[in-house]
Scaffold this motif. Structure first.
Motif, short mmCIF file in Angstrom:
data_model
loop_
_atom_site.label_atom_id
_atom_site.label_comp_id
_atom_site.label_asym_id
_atom_site.label_seq_id
_atom_site.Cartn_x
_atom_site.Cartn_y
_atom_site.Cartn_z
N PHE A 277 47.06 30.90 33.78
CA PHE A 277 47.02 30.61 32.34
C PHE A 277 45.82 29.75 31.96
CE2 PHE A 277 48.14 27.84 28.76
CZ PHE A 277 48.45 28.78 27.79
N ALA A 278 45.64 28.62 32.64
CA ALA A 278 44.61 27.64 32.25
C ALA A 278 43.20 28.22 32.25
CB ALA A 278 44.69 26.41 33.15
N PRO A 279 42.77 28.96 33.29
CA PRO A 279 41.39 29.49 33.25
C PRO A 279 41.14 30.46 32.11
CG PRO A 279 42.27 29.57 35.49
CD PRO A 279 43.42 29.26 34.58
N SER A 280 42.20 31.08 31.60
CA SER A 280 42.04 32.05 30.52
C SER A 280 42.06 31.40 29.14
CB SER A 280 43.16 33.10 30.60
OG SER A 280 43.17 33.75 31.84
N VAL A 281 42.63 30.20 29.03
CA VAL A 281 42.85 29.59 27.72
C VAL A 281 42.00 28.35 27.50
CG1 VAL A 281 44.60 28.51 26.23
CG2 VAL A 281 45.21 30.49 27.65
N PHE A 282 41.83 27.51 28.52
CA PHE A 282 41.13 26.24 28.35
C PHE A 282 39.66 26.37 28.70
CE2 PHE A 282 45.43 24.33 29.74
CZ PHE A 282 45.92 24.43 28.45
N ASN A 283 38.82 25.61 28.00
CA ASN A 283 37.39 25.56 28.32
C ASN A 283 37.06 24.49 29.35
OD1 ASN A 283 36.53 27.65 26.67
ND2 ASN A 283 36.29 26.32 24.88
N GLY B 127 30.17 11.08 28.02
CA GLY B 127 29.30 10.19 28.77
C GLY B 127 27.92 10.00 28.17
N GLY B 128 27.75 10.29 26.90
CA GLY B 128 26.46 10.06 26.25
C GLY B 128 25.48 11.21 26.37
N GLN B 129 25.74 12.18 27.25
CA GLN B 129 24.82 13.31 27.35
C GLN B 129 25.12 14.33 26.26
OE1 GLN B 129 25.41 15.40 31.04
NE2 GLN B 129 27.62 15.32 30.90
N ARG B 130 24.09 15.08 25.91
CA ARG B 130 24.27 16.10 24.89
C ARG B 130 24.74 17.38 25.56
NH1 ARG B 130 19.83 19.48 21.62
NH2 ARG B 130 21.22 20.49 20.14
N VAL B 131 26.00 17.69 25.38
CA VAL B 131 26.59 18.88 25.98
C VAL B 131 26.38 20.07 25.05
CG1 VAL B 131 28.70 19.94 26.84
CG2 VAL B 131 28.27 17.50 27.23
N LEU B 132 25.66 21.06 25.51
CA LEU B 132 25.38 22.24 24.70
C LEU B 132 26.48 23.28 24.79
CD1 LEU B 132 21.61 22.69 25.66
CD2 LEU B 132 22.58 21.40 23.75
N LEU B 133 27.14 23.31 25.94
CA LEU B 133 28.17 24.34 26.14
C LEU B 133 29.12 23.88 27.25
CD1 LEU B 133 29.00 27.41 25.52
CD2 LEU B 133 27.76 27.93 27.62
N THR B 134 30.39 24.08 27.03
CA THR B 134 31.39 23.89 28.07
C THR B 134 32.30 25.10 28.07
OG1 THR B 134 31.38 21.47 27.79
CG2 THR B 134 33.25 22.43 28.94
N ARG B 135 32.33 25.80 29.18
CA ARG B 135 33.15 27.00 29.29
C ARG B 135 33.87 27.01 30.64
NH1 ARG B 135 32.50 27.05 24.72
NH2 ARG B 135 31.77 28.70 23.31
N ARG B 136 34.93 27.76 30.69
CA ARG B 136 35.79 27.80 31.87
C ARG B 136 35.95 29.22 32.35
NH1 ARG B 136 40.57 24.97 33.17
NH2 ARG B 136 41.25 25.67 35.24
N SER B 137 35.86 29.43 33.65
CA SER B 137 36.17 30.73 34.24
C SER B 137 37.11 30.49 35.41
CB SER B 137 34.88 31.43 34.72
OG SER B 137 34.39 30.81 35.90
N HIS C 239 32.10 25.24 33.77
CA HIS C 239 30.64 25.26 33.72
C HIS C 239 30.19 24.48 32.48
CE1 HIS C 239 30.28 28.21 36.95
NE2 HIS C 239 31.27 28.86 36.38
N LYS C 240 29.24 23.59 32.69
CA LYS C 240 28.76 22.78 31.58
C LYS C 240 27.24 22.87 31.52
CE LYS C 240 30.84 18.93 30.81
NZ LYS C 240 31.35 17.54 30.91
N VAL C 241 26.73 23.13 30.32
CA VAL C 241 25.28 23.12 30.09
C VAL C 241 24.97 21.88 29.26
CG1 VAL C 241 23.32 24.34 29.09
CG2 VAL C 241 25.19 25.64 30.13
#
Length: 751
Positions: free
Chosen positions: A369-375, A481-491, A496-498
């Motif tokens: 469930f979690a990998p399909s629903v949560f980022n 944490g102060g960084q600029r997160v452009l993308l957060t996705r889950r597989s 995966h974080k950009v």
């Protein structure tokens, strides 16, 4: 008598835990490591375990203790026909042949069928052993027969020893065929033990009901229970499911979080699983060390700081101890409650069925469930919140009140206001210098968590308050944490974080604390990290440039597409990537542009590389680069002698195979060297560092090995004076094959 049942139960649980990694290794070369394969494997073993527990409960209920043991002996005998496990099994072989002749995008049904034919019957028969043996034992005249749950501790000791024995003793020393024969021999031993236990149980079931000795033993037990200070909580099916589900979810959550974000060490997953089994042993011991109420009082002391460091994504290695300690106390508390709230022996098989159902629900929640629903890895803090609600209240008899939820809602609003006040309003209106991002996050999450701790005497209120802290963190993004997160996705493979770093010049793709690619916005066509132009793989592309014009290059592992920067007009570069999310990220030109800007024709083949590469024509590639071993969970099936032979078949006669062997914890050079020797190949290696200036520009130290059939393959690349490549040291290590691998043998000494 007690020793007989204990020993038989021990062997049963040992076999149950041993078969799962064994079966996984058998099917891996045929099906690969795609998400659908691992999901199907997870579902199979959990579903069959639940079926085994359901069979134990229904067969006892319908057949009674005089007939059921003989039925189970028949089940064990029929299941023995599937032994030993082997790829020559007709059902497994037919499924593999069907897979080879198809191009299915969903192998899950075939995986389920293959596992059913390979290990289904024996696993089903053994899985019913624990509840059946305990129920049989309850009919005997043993003084402890009226409370047989202590045997569950012996069951988990067997599971724990199997967990340790497989990677430490069996896998490093035996082929899969030998392991299968060992399992079959132990199955025979289990059958003998089950027959003896069944005979004892049947005789006890036929014996007269009234006997003096058992009555005295029961009286002694009653006196001991009456001295217990806290009243016994009545058994509840729903609560049994919840107390089984939450620790199961926590197990997967803490394992994923620690191995991905803190210490990506191979086989580290063994530690939380061993702790999980240990909590069962301690909770179901004849004389438990701590009660569930005592553990409930301890839990908030470790749960509150654990929630804060989890939300802050603190990756310091010592923090892993806090995660493991928090998981251990939480699971122990839940399992202690299960033991204290267990029903009478007549309902024993029902109790284990619902506890197993909870375990399946918890595992499915995290794994499917979690990998399909949560980022993000949100299931881990959700499980931490849930376990707070399962603790016992400090005051006996305390019940849920609606204001408990209102308390949590108020704390959420307060936490959000505090986050904006410290992070935005105070610097804007007072001119105060902004706080360090980590300090700001610690304060804005720490204060609400302290208030949650104050409410820890009431489980529902405590859980609602921790939920408020988690919700506030994710809604406001204060935990970035102060960084600029452009993308957060889950597989299926993780989060995966950009994100940008420093002044925003570099954009990085990270999985946990493992860097998978980076691009310089000021110089976007220069490959960085392990692929830097003057690094080992950069040298290969530069020196082979004339030979690669108009040819095909194969690359296993995409990352952000860095190697596409070496493409030339008329050249075709084919990436083989297993994670569809990585493909999406690398193609998103708002994030990375290597694929778009490549001068070569670039195509991407999605799926497990060993399977998809196998469908390519032989002799199709002039260069193959294998870049799949830099993280903690190395895909062993891509590093076996059979895999190496496949790579060489896909190369032209003068083609080169480049293998990226950089790894923080494993020294893979001896394995590649040993397999090169076994296949009659020439092998060179190079480990490259970087200057301070190069590091500032994005270069990362890397180790590569290149393999070819003869000296002609390395012409202009290696073997000449001035080359940075050295002949690989000859290795006396046993090559890895589809039938044998030993991860322990390649751990770096002193790491």
């Amino acid at each position: 008598m007690r020793a007989l049942y204990t020993a038989t139960l021990f062997v049963s649980s040992f076999l149950l835990f041993l078969v799962q990694p064994l079966a996984g290794k058998i099917i891996l070369p045929a099906f690969g490591g795609a998400p659908a394969v691992w999901s199907a494997t997870l579902v199979f073993f959990q579903a069959v375990l639940l079926l085994g527990y359901g069979y134990a409960h229904l067969s006892i209920s319908k057949l009674g203790l005089k007939r059921q043991p003989w039925v189970h002996m028949g089940v064990l005998l029929v299941s023995a026909l599937a032994l030993p496990f082997a790829v020559s099994n007709p059902i497994f072989r037919s499924v593999v042949d069907r897979l080879a002749g198809s191009d299915t995008s969903n192998p899950a049904p075939l995986v389920l069928l293959a596992l059913a034919g390979l290990v289904g019957l024996p696993f089903f028969a053994v899985s019913a052993g624990a509840p059946l043996l305990q129920r049989w034992f309850a009919t005997t005249s043993d003084p402890r027969a009226k409370d047989p749950y202590f045997l569950y501790a012996a069951s988990n000791i067997g599971s724990m020893l199997a967990l340790i024995a497989y990677p430490v003793l069996l896998e490093p020393r035996m082929t899969l065929a030998a392991q299968s024969w060992i399992w079959a021999a132990l199955y025979g031993l289990l059958f003998v033990g089950m027959v003896l236990c069944a005979v004892v149980a049947i005789r006890a079931a036929k014996a007269p009901v009234a006997e003096a000795a058992p009555v005295e033993a029961v009286q002694e037990e009653v006196v001991e229970v009456e001295t217990t200070p806290a009243p016994r909580i009545e058994y509840s099916r729903l609560r049994t499911v919840l107390l089984g589900a939450v620790p199961s979810s926590l197990l997967t959550g803490v394992t994923t979080f620690v191995t991905a974000n803190i210490a990506p060490v191979p086989l580290l997953w063994v530690v939380p699983l061993a702790l999980y089994l240990l909590t069962f042993i301690l909770a179901f011991a004849g004389k438990p060390i701590f009660s569930a109420r005592a553990l409930s009082r301890t839990l908030p002391l470790i749960l509150c700081p654990l929630v804060v460091v989890t939300l802050m994504e603190n990756t310091a290695a010592p923090v892993s101890i806090l995660h493991l300690a928090g998981f251990f106390i939480a699971a122990w508390m839940c399992h202690a409650r299960l033991n204290e709230e267990r029903p009478e022996p007549a309902r024993l098989t029902e109790f284990y069925f619902y506890m197993s159902l909870g375990g399946v629900i918890g595992g499915a929640f995290n794994g499917l469930f979690a990998p399909s629903v949560f980022n993000t890895l949100l299931e881990y803090p959700i499980a931490l919140v849930a376990v707070a609600g399962l603790k016992l209240p400090f005051k006996v008899g305390s019940k849920f009140e609606s204001r408990d939820l209102l308390y949590g809602a108020g704390l959420f609003l307060g936490a959000v206001l505090l986050i904006f006040a410290i992070g935005d309003w105070l610097p804007r209106f007072t001119g105060m210098r902004p706080l360090d991002p980590q300090v700001r996050t610690g304060i804005t999450l720490g204060v609400p968590t302290i208030l949650a701790f104050v409410a820890s005497d009431r489980p529902w209120r405590f859980s609602a308050c921790l939920a408020a802290v988690v919700a506030a963190a994710f809604v406001t993004g204060v935990n970035n944490g102060g960084q600029r997160v452009l993308l957060t996705r889950r597989s299926f493979f993780g989060e995966h974080k950009v994100a940008t770093s420093g002044t925003g010049r570099f954009v990085r793709l990270v999985h946990g604390n493992t860097l998978h690619g980076m691009q310089d916005k000021k110089n976007p066509t220069r490959p960085l990290t392990y692929y830097y132009p003057n690094g080992p793989i950069g040298q290969v592309f530069t020196q082979m440039k004339p030979r690669l014009q108009g040819k095909r290059v194969g690359l296993i592992g995409l990352g952000v597409g860095s190697l596409a920067a070496y493409g030339q007009p008329g050249e075709r570069m084919t990436f083989f990537e297993i994670d569809p999310l990585v493909v999406q990220i690398s193609r998103d030109t708002g994030l990375f542009t290597f694929l778009r800007d490549s001068k070569a024709d670039v195509d991407i083949v999605l799926g497990d590389a060993r399977l998809t590469l196998g469908r390519q024509p032989d002799g199709a590639f002039s260069l193959l680069a294998i870049d799949a071993f830099s993280s903690d969970a190395i895909p062993v099936h891509l590093l076996t002698q059979e895999a190496m032979a496949l790579y060489m078949r896909k190369l032209t006669p003068d083609g080169i195979l480049a293998v990226h062997v950089s790894n923080r914890y494993l020294d893979l050079n001896p394995i590649v060297s040993a397999e090169a020797k076994a296949l009659g190949l020439i092998c060179y290696e190079q480990t490259d560092g970087m200057t301070t200036e190069e590091e500032a520009l994005g270069k990362t130290a890397s180790s590569w090995m290149i393999l070819g059939r003869d000296a002609e393959a390395f012409k202009g690349v290696a073997g000449a004076r001035g080359s940075y490549w050295n002949l690989a040291e000859e290795s006396d290590m046993r090559p890895w094959t589809d039938d044998f691998s030993n991860v322990f043998s390649v751990f770096r000494q002193g790491d």
